[in-house]
Design a protein around this motif. Structure first.
Motif, PDB file in Angstrom:
ATOM      1  N   ARG A 236      30.259  -5.921  45.815  1.00  0.00           N
ATOM      2  CA  ARG A 236      30.587  -4.766  46.655  1.00  0.00           C
ATOM      3  C   ARG A 236      29.793  -3.534  46.224  1.00  0.00           C
ATOM      4  O   ARG A 236      29.365  -2.728  47.055  1.00  0.00           O
ATOM      5  CB  ARG A 236      32.087  -4.485  46.600  1.00  0.00           C
ATOM      6  N   ARG A 239      26.301  -3.670  47.658  1.00  0.00           N
ATOM      7  CA  ARG A 239      26.271  -3.301  49.077  1.00  0.00           C
ATOM      8  C   ARG A 239      26.465  -1.794  49.244  1.00  0.00           C
ATOM      9  O   ARG A 239      25.805  -1.152  50.069  1.00  0.00           O
ATOM     10  CB  ARG A 239      27.349  -4.070  49.836  1.00  0.00           C
ATOM     11  N   SER A 242      23.243   0.630  48.591  1.00  0.00           N
ATOM     12  CA  SER A 242      22.242   0.863  49.642  1.00  0.00           C
ATOM     13  C   SER A 242      22.653   2.006  50.559  1.00  0.00           C
ATOM     14  O   SER A 242      21.811   2.658  51.166  1.00  0.00           O
ATOM     15  CB  SER A 242      22.030  -0.415  50.449  1.00  0.00           C
ATOM     16  N   GLY A 291      30.820  -0.638  50.829  1.00  0.00           N
ATOM     17  CA  GLY A 291      30.539  -1.975  50.297  1.00  0.00           C
ATOM     18  C   GLY A 291      31.388  -3.082  50.855  1.00  0.00           C
ATOM     19  O   GLY A 291      31.255  -4.236  50.435  1.00  0.00           O
ATOM     20  N   THR A 293      32.543  -5.897  53.461  1.00  0.00           N
ATOM     21  CA  THR A 293      31.929  -6.719  54.501  1.00  0.00           C
ATOM     22  C   THR A 293      32.760  -6.618  55.764  1.00  0.00           C
ATOM     23  O   THR A 293      33.976  -6.447  55.719  1.00  0.00           O
ATOM     24  CB  THR A 293      31.848  -8.186  54.054  1.00  0.00           C
TER      25      THR A 293
END
Length: 294
Positions: A236, A239, A242, A291, A293
């Motif tokens: 997490r 992610r 970014s 982070g 999904t």
């Protein structure tokens, strides 16, 4: 502080502590005679004086040696007085759950210094978010007096403790800021102005990254000490990185024998400017963490 140490036997003298100033006279009113064996670079073995064979201090000495650190007499005075004040203040305000003097040396001081395994430069501007009782920022400042350190802390009583320690140890180029990261990061004088940002806090990696990334220079480093099973949290975090302009760089185990409980240093690099909307408020971060999904 019951150890009776022979100051002259092992202290490395002659290296000035630019940030430390002259040791304060009340150190000696504590009734302490001080000695510490410290690292001799890549020396193959650590030679302990009899005084340092005590269970309370030998692990700290061994850890310093593994880090290649060599303390001056003055720096050791600072650590010992810091420890005594920490434990004294802790009887009145909640600063630490660690109250054994030997464990303070290892689990607070040495643990803080372990960050030098991944980041050690001659000069740096460091931000410690949620500094609490000063870890890792103040131990790093003691051994790297040329660094400029900012300690960010939201709790007023802890801010007073940090200010007391800084004044008593006569540390220079270190300041305490009473505030919250999600507010301070939106001020121009702090945003994007640190070489390295760290947080030794109980928070998830996505939250820590959202707090830390806005403070970093481009190519600056973000370092989070962590331990335990981090597989999902790290995924997490990668992610989330970014979204705030950071990139995962390294997962470095802390290999010091006295800290062999799975501690790791997670290192990130700020590769692009953090978007202006970050960090968001604490409430928004809790409801919509980075982070996740879809």
């Amino acid at each position: 502080m019951s150890e009776n140490w022979d100051r002259q036997s092992v202290i490395k003298k002659g290296r000035g502590n630019k940030g430390g100033g002259k040791p304060r006279p009340y150190y000696m009113r504590l009734g302490i005679r001080i000695s510490c064996i410290v690292g001799a670079g890549l020396a193959p073995a650590l030679q302990l004086s009899p005084a340092l064979s005590t269970p309370a201090l030998q692990p700290f000495a061994e850890g310093l040696h593994r880090l290649g650190l060599e303390l001056t007499e003055q720096q050791l005075d600072q650590f010992l007085w810091y420890r005594q004040e920490l434990l004294d203040w802790n009887t009145r305000i909640n600063l630490t759950a660690i109250t054994d003097p030997g464990e303070v040396m290892i689990k607070h001081f040495l643990d803080s210094l372990s960050l030098l395994l991944v980041y050690d430069v001659p000069d740096a501007r460091l931000l410690d978010i949620g500094a609490g009782a000063g870890f890792p920022g103040l131990p790093l400042k003691i051994v790297r007096p040329q660094w400029h350190v900012v300690l960010l802390e939201a709790t007023g009583k802890k801010v007073k403790f940090l200010q007391h320690i800084i004044e008593a140890l006569q540390l220079k180029d270190v300041v305490v800021v009473h505030g919250r990261a999600e507010e301070l990061a939106h001020k121009a004088e702090y945003r994007g102005s640190f070489d390295v940002v760290t947080a030794r806090a109980v928070a998830s990696l996505p939250t820590l990254l959202e707090y830390a990334a806005p403070f970093c220079y481009l190519r600056g480093q973000i370092i989070f000490p962590k331990k335990g099973d981090l597989a999902e949290e790290l995924a997490r975090g990668k992610r989330a990185a970014s979204q705030v302009g950071a990139r995962f760089k390294a997962d470095v185990p802390v290999t010091l024998p006295v800290l062999d409980d799975g501690r790791r240093l997670l290192v990130w690099e700020q590769v692009s400017k953090c978007p202006e909307q970050y960090p968001r408020s604490g409430g928004v971060m809790a409801k919509k963490p980075l982070g996740k999904t879809i």
